[in-house]
Design a protein around this motif. Structure first.
Motif, PDB file in Angstrom:
ATOM      1  N   ALA A  14       0.840  -1.193   0.000  1.00 21.97           N
ATOM      2  CA  ALA A  14       0.000   0.000   0.000  1.00 21.97           C
ATOM      3  C   ALA A  14       0.880   1.249   0.000  1.00 21.97           C
ATOM      4  O   ALA A  14       1.890   1.316   0.702  1.00 21.97           O
ATOM      5  CB  ALA A  14      -0.917  -0.002   1.214  1.00 21.97           C
ATOM      6  N   ASN A  87      -3.752   1.334  -3.043  1.00 18.30           N
ATOM      7  CA  ASN A  87      -4.326   0.835  -1.795  1.00 18.30           C
ATOM      8  C   ASN A  87      -4.949  -0.530  -2.057  1.00 18.30           C
ATOM      9  O   ASN A  87      -5.149  -0.922  -3.217  1.00 18.30           O
ATOM     10  CB  ASN A  87      -5.325   1.837  -1.232  1.00 18.30           C
ATOM     11  CG  ASN A  87      -6.459   2.136  -2.183  1.00 18.30           C
ATOM     12  OD1 ASN A  87      -7.237   1.241  -2.526  1.00 18.30           O
ATOM     13  ND2 ASN A  87      -6.574   3.381  -2.619  1.00 18.30           N
ATOM     14  N   SER A 123      -1.725  -4.644   2.420  1.00 19.01           N
ATOM     15  CA  SER A 123      -1.863  -3.579   3.428  1.00 19.01           C
ATOM     16  C   SER A 123      -0.732  -3.623   4.435  1.00 19.01           C
ATOM     17  O   SER A 123       0.065  -4.536   4.469  1.00 19.01           O
ATOM     18  CB  SER A 123      -3.202  -3.723   4.143  1.00 19.01           C
ATOM     19  OG  SER A 123      -3.309  -4.996   4.722  1.00 19.01           O
TER      20      SER A 123
END
Length: 123
Positions: A14, A87, A123
């Motif tokens: 991310a 993201n 993430s």
């Protein structure tokens, strides 16, 4: 007939960046509108970005505006998608497509499709 081949997908953290490339052959590239679409598991295919045949018109999905940039090089028969600030919601198979119409941003309007390239954002 047009052959479309994407490259450049992969795994990124991310906040990172990737650049996708797409080469189209078999028809005058400069006559084609080019687009990028994506499809995540369990979701419908969605529009990401498009560029008109000579690059004068560009459009983006709201979800990628300010982060993604589409461009084309007609001398190389190639269209690019620079993806920044990625993201996890950007995780999907990304498809490049070519359209014979002067302009289109909906996937049914596109005539020729690549096989897709996976983009995974952790993430």
């Amino acid at each position: 007939q047009v052959q479309v081949v994407e490259s450049g997908g992969g795994l990124v953290q991310a906040g990172g960046s990737l650049r996708l490339s797409c080469e189209a052959s078999g028809r005058a590239f400069s006559s084609l509108t080019m687009g990028w679409f994506r499809q995540a598991p369990g979701r419908e295919r969605e529009f990401v970005a498009a560029v008109s045949n000579r690059g004068r018109r560009i459009d983006y999905a709201d979800s990628v505006k300010g982060r993604f940039t589409i461009s084309r090089d007609n001398a190389k028969n190639t269209v690019y998608l620079q993806m920044n600030s990625l993201n996890p919601e950007d995780t999907a198979v990304y498809y490049c497509a070519a359209c014979r119409l002067a302009w289109a941003t909906t996937w049914p309007a596109y005539n020729y499709w690549g096989q897709g390239t996976q983009v995974t954002v952790s993430s």
